[in-house]
Motif scaffolding. Structure first.
Motif, PDB file in Angstrom:
ATOM      1  N   VAL A  59       0.842  -1.196   0.000  1.00 31.26           N
ATOM      2  CA  VAL A  59       0.000   0.000   0.000  1.00 31.26           C
ATOM      3  C   VAL A  59       0.875   1.243   0.000  1.00 31.26           C
ATOM      4  O   VAL A  59       1.904   1.292   0.680  1.00 31.26           O
ATOM      5  CB  VAL A  59      -0.977   0.010   1.200  1.00 31.26           C
ATOM      6  N   ASN A  60       0.465   2.224  -0.785  1.00 32.96           N
ATOM      7  CA  ASN A  60       1.097   3.534  -0.770  1.00 32.96           C
ATOM      8  C   ASN A  60       0.077   4.499  -0.180  1.00 32.96           C
ATOM      9  O   ASN A  60      -0.836   4.953  -0.874  1.00 32.96           O
ATOM     10  CB  ASN A  60       1.503   3.957  -2.180  1.00 32.96           C
ATOM     11  N   GLN A  61       0.203   4.782   1.118  1.00 30.00           N
ATOM     12  CA  GLN A  61      -0.750   5.645   1.795  1.00 30.00           C
ATOM     13  C   GLN A  61      -0.502   7.127   1.532  1.00 30.00           C
ATOM     14  O   GLN A  61      -1.245   7.974   2.013  1.00 30.00           O
ATOM     15  CB  GLN A  61      -0.741   5.367   3.299  1.00 30.00           C
ATOM     16  N   ASN A  62       0.508   7.437   0.742  1.00 26.61           N
ATOM     17  CA  ASN A  62       0.786   8.831   0.380  1.00 26.61           C
ATOM     18  C   ASN A  62       0.219   9.214  -0.976  1.00 26.61           C
ATOM     19  O   ASN A  62       0.276  10.376  -1.361  1.00 26.61           O
ATOM     20  CB  ASN A  62       2.300   9.085   0.388  1.00 26.61           C
ATOM     21  N   GLU A  63      -0.290   8.236  -1.707  1.00 26.98           N
ATOM     22  CA  GLU A  63      -0.828   8.470  -3.047  1.00 26.98           C
ATOM     23  C   GLU A  63      -2.194   7.803  -3.156  1.00 26.98           C
ATOM     24  O   GLU A  63      -2.446   6.779  -2.527  1.00 26.98           O
ATOM     25  CB  GLU A  63       0.101   7.903  -4.118  1.00 26.98           C
ATOM     26  N   PHE A  64      -3.054   8.392  -3.989  1.00 29.16           N
ATOM     27  CA  PHE A  64      -4.418   7.903  -4.138  1.00 29.16           C
ATOM     28  C   PHE A  64      -4.710   7.574  -5.592  1.00 29.16           C
ATOM     29  O   PHE A  64      -4.235   8.262  -6.495  1.00 29.16           O
ATOM     30  CB  PHE A  64      -5.414   8.964  -3.645  1.00 29.16           C
ATOM     31  N   TRP A  65      -5.515   6.524  -5.799  1.00 30.25           N
ATOM     32  CA  TRP A  65      -5.914   6.195  -7.148  1.00 30.25           C
ATOM     33  C   TRP A  65      -6.934   7.203  -7.661  1.00 30.25           C
ATOM     34  O   TRP A  65      -7.823   7.631  -6.940  1.00 30.25           O
ATOM     35  CB  TRP A  65      -6.550   4.806  -7.223  1.00 30.25           C
ATOM     36  N   ASP A 120      -5.736  -4.060   4.653  1.00 35.45           N
ATOM     37  CA  ASP A 120      -6.753  -3.625   5.611  1.00 35.45           C
ATOM     38  C   ASP A 120      -6.952  -2.114   5.549  1.00 35.45           C
ATOM     39  O   ASP A 120      -7.988  -1.601   5.966  1.00 35.45           O
ATOM     40  CB  ASP A 120      -6.327  -4.038   7.029  1.00 35.45           C
ATOM     41  N   SER A 121      -5.978  -1.402   4.996  1.00 37.51           N
ATOM     42  CA  SER A 121      -6.062   0.056   4.924  1.00 37.51           C
ATOM     43  C   SER A 121      -6.927   0.542   3.759  1.00 37.51           C
ATOM     44  O   SER A 121      -7.037   1.745   3.549  1.00 37.51           O
ATOM     45  CB  SER A 121      -4.666   0.659   4.824  1.00 37.51           C
ATOM     46  N   TRP A 122      -7.583  -0.348   3.035  1.00 30.15           N
ATOM     47  CA  TRP A 122      -8.395   0.078   1.884  1.00 30.15           C
ATOM     48  C   TRP A 122      -9.630   0.841   2.312  1.00 30.15           C
ATOM     49  O   TRP A 122     -10.227   1.564   1.520  1.00 30.15           O
ATOM     50  CB  TRP A 122      -8.745  -1.093   0.980  1.00 30.15           C
ATOM     51  N   GLY A 123     -10.009   0.718   3.575  1.00 33.96           N
ATOM     52  CA  GLY A 123     -11.164   1.456   4.063  1.00 33.96           C
ATOM     53  C   GLY A 123     -11.339   1.266   5.555  1.00 33.96           C
ATOM     54  O   GLY A 123     -10.599   0.507   6.182  1.00 33.96           O
ATOM     55  N   THR A 134     -10.576   4.463   1.189  1.00 34.32           N
ATOM     56  CA  THR A 134      -9.463   5.420   1.206  1.00 34.32           C
ATOM     57  C   THR A 134      -8.953   5.776  -0.188  1.00 34.32           C
ATOM     58  O   THR A 134      -8.382   6.844  -0.373  1.00 34.32           O
ATOM     59  CB  THR A 134      -8.270   4.857   2.002  1.00 34.32           C
ATOM     60  N   ASP A 135      -9.086   4.880  -1.155  1.00 33.12           N
ATOM     61  CA  ASP A 135      -8.508   5.032  -2.502  1.00 33.12           C
ATOM     62  C   ASP A 135      -6.987   5.059  -2.487  1.00 33.12           C
ATOM     63  O   ASP A 135      -6.351   5.515  -3.451  1.00 33.12           O
ATOM     64  CB  ASP A 135      -9.038   6.271  -3.229  1.00 33.12           C
ATOM     65  N   TYR A 136      -6.359   4.562  -1.399  1.00 33.08           N
ATOM     66  CA  TYR A 136      -4.898   4.434  -1.403  1.00 33.08           C
ATOM     67  C   TYR A 136      -4.477   3.570  -2.584  1.00 33.08           C
ATOM     68  O   TYR A 136      -5.198   2.668  -3.011  1.00 33.08           O
ATOM     69  CB  TYR A 136      -4.399   3.754  -0.130  1.00 33.08           C
ATOM     70  N   MET A 137      -3.266   3.822  -3.079  1.00 28.09           N
ATOM     71  CA  MET A 137      -2.714   2.984  -4.134  1.00 28.09           C
ATOM     72  C   MET A 137      -2.360   1.636  -3.530  1.00 28.09           C
ATOM     73  O   MET A 137      -1.478   1.537  -2.670  1.00 28.09           O
ATOM     74  CB  MET A 137      -1.482   3.628  -4.752  1.00 28.09           C
ATOM     75  N   LEU A 138      -3.070   0.595  -3.975  1.00 33.58           N
ATOM     76  CA  LEU A 138      -2.836  -0.764  -3.508  1.00 33.58           C
ATOM     77  C   LEU A 138      -2.223  -1.584  -4.635  1.00 33.58           C
ATOM     78  O   LEU A 138      -2.557  -1.397  -5.807  1.00 33.58           O
ATOM     79  CB  LEU A 138      -4.141  -1.428  -3.078  1.00 33.58           C
ATOM     80  N   PHE A 139      -1.352  -2.492  -4.241  1.00 34.10           N
ATOM     81  CA  PHE A 139      -0.743  -3.420  -5.181  1.00 34.10           C
ATOM     82  C   PHE A 139      -0.764  -4.798  -4.545  1.00 34.10           C
ATOM     83  O   PHE A 139      -0.744  -4.933  -3.324  1.00 34.10           O
ATOM     84  CB  PHE A 139       0.718  -3.017  -5.480  1.00 34.10           C
ATOM     85  N   LYS A 149      -1.667  -4.018 -10.051  1.00 37.29           N
ATOM     86  CA  LYS A 149      -2.248  -2.807  -9.455  1.00 37.29           C
ATOM     87  C   LYS A 149      -3.683  -3.140  -9.087  1.00 37.29           C
ATOM     88  O   LYS A 149      -4.382  -3.809  -9.852  1.00 37.29           O
ATOM     89  CB  LYS A 149      -2.311  -1.608 -10.376  1.00 37.29           C
ATOM     90  N   LEU A 150      -4.121  -2.616  -7.949  1.00 39.20           N
ATOM     91  CA  LEU A 150      -5.438  -2.952  -7.445  1.00 39.20           C
ATOM     92  C   LEU A 150      -6.134  -1.701  -6.937  1.00 39.20           C
ATOM     93  O   LEU A 150      -5.574  -0.961  -6.123  1.00 39.20           O
ATOM     94  CB  LEU A 150      -5.303  -3.969  -6.303  1.00 39.20           C
ATOM     95  N   TRP A 151      -7.341  -1.467  -7.428  1.00 40.44           N
ATOM     96  CA  TRP A 151      -8.152  -0.342  -6.959  1.00 40.44           C
ATOM     97  C   TRP A 151      -9.495  -0.899  -6.528  1.00 40.44           C
ATOM     98  O   TRP A 151     -10.253  -1.419  -7.344  1.00 40.44           O
ATOM     99  CB  TRP A 151      -8.314   0.680  -8.078  1.00 40.44           C
TER     100      TRP A 151
END
Length: 172
Positions: A59-65, A120-123, A134-139, A149-151
């Motif tokens: 997860v990249n919690q500094n960037e959003f999809w 778990d940080s997806w929402g 959250t729309d965090y960048m998930l992979f 890549k996962l959204w």
């Protein structure tokens, strides 16, 4: 976009990125036929404590999809850690967030469970029990070690909660 019907409070719904479909898995702990699984808002990958694959979540919690970023990102940032599934200790009966673990419908408490801590940080659920994405960048690194890549776009649809709309891109 794939919709995952994750309404079950008890059963995990398994998905294969190779087949691009929900799969039935008899023994998920010893199978390479799945990559990611959903139960309500919980997510696990086929790696770590959940399975024998190489899967993990990033997860990249500094960037959003966004539509633009999902199309343009062509690699996973090097500074991110690929987290494997592990036991998440439940917080029991909580009147307010944060809620940790997996919700048990019978006891109305959050119990220990194995899932992916990064994903778990997806929402999160707010104090009104509404799930917020959250729309965090998930992979994902799938069970075979391929990056994806996962959204995760939504948790609700017209039929209720735990219908997860998932966009993904393999071989990016």
């Amino acid at each position: 976009i794939v919709t995952i019907d994750a309404r079950s409070w008890n059963d995990w719904i398994y998905y294969s990125f190779e087949l691009e479909e929900v799969v039935n898995v008899t023994n998920p702990d010893n199978s390479l036929n799945w990559d990611i699984a959903f139960k309500r808002n919980h997510i696990k990958t086929n790696g770590g404590d959940s399975g024998i694959g190489e899967a993990c979540g990033i997860v990249n919690q500094n960037e959003f999809w966004s539509c633009d970023s999902f199309q343009s990102v062509d690699e996973i940032p090097e500074n991110l850690v690929c987290e494997y599934d592990m036991m998440i200790i439940g917080t029991g009966i909580q009147p307010n967030p944060p809620y940790e673990g997996c919700y048990d419908l019978m006891t109305h408490s959050f119990m220990d469970c194995i899932k992916n801590p990064a994903l778990d940080s997806w929402g999160w659920f707010d104090s009104d029990y509404h799930f917020n994405i959250t729309d965090y960048m998930l992979f994902i690194r799938d069970a075979s070690g391929n990056d994806i890549k996962l959204w995760l776009l939504s948790y609700y649809n017209d039929d209720g909660s735990a219908f997860i709309d998932m966009a993904f891109k393999k071989d990016f």
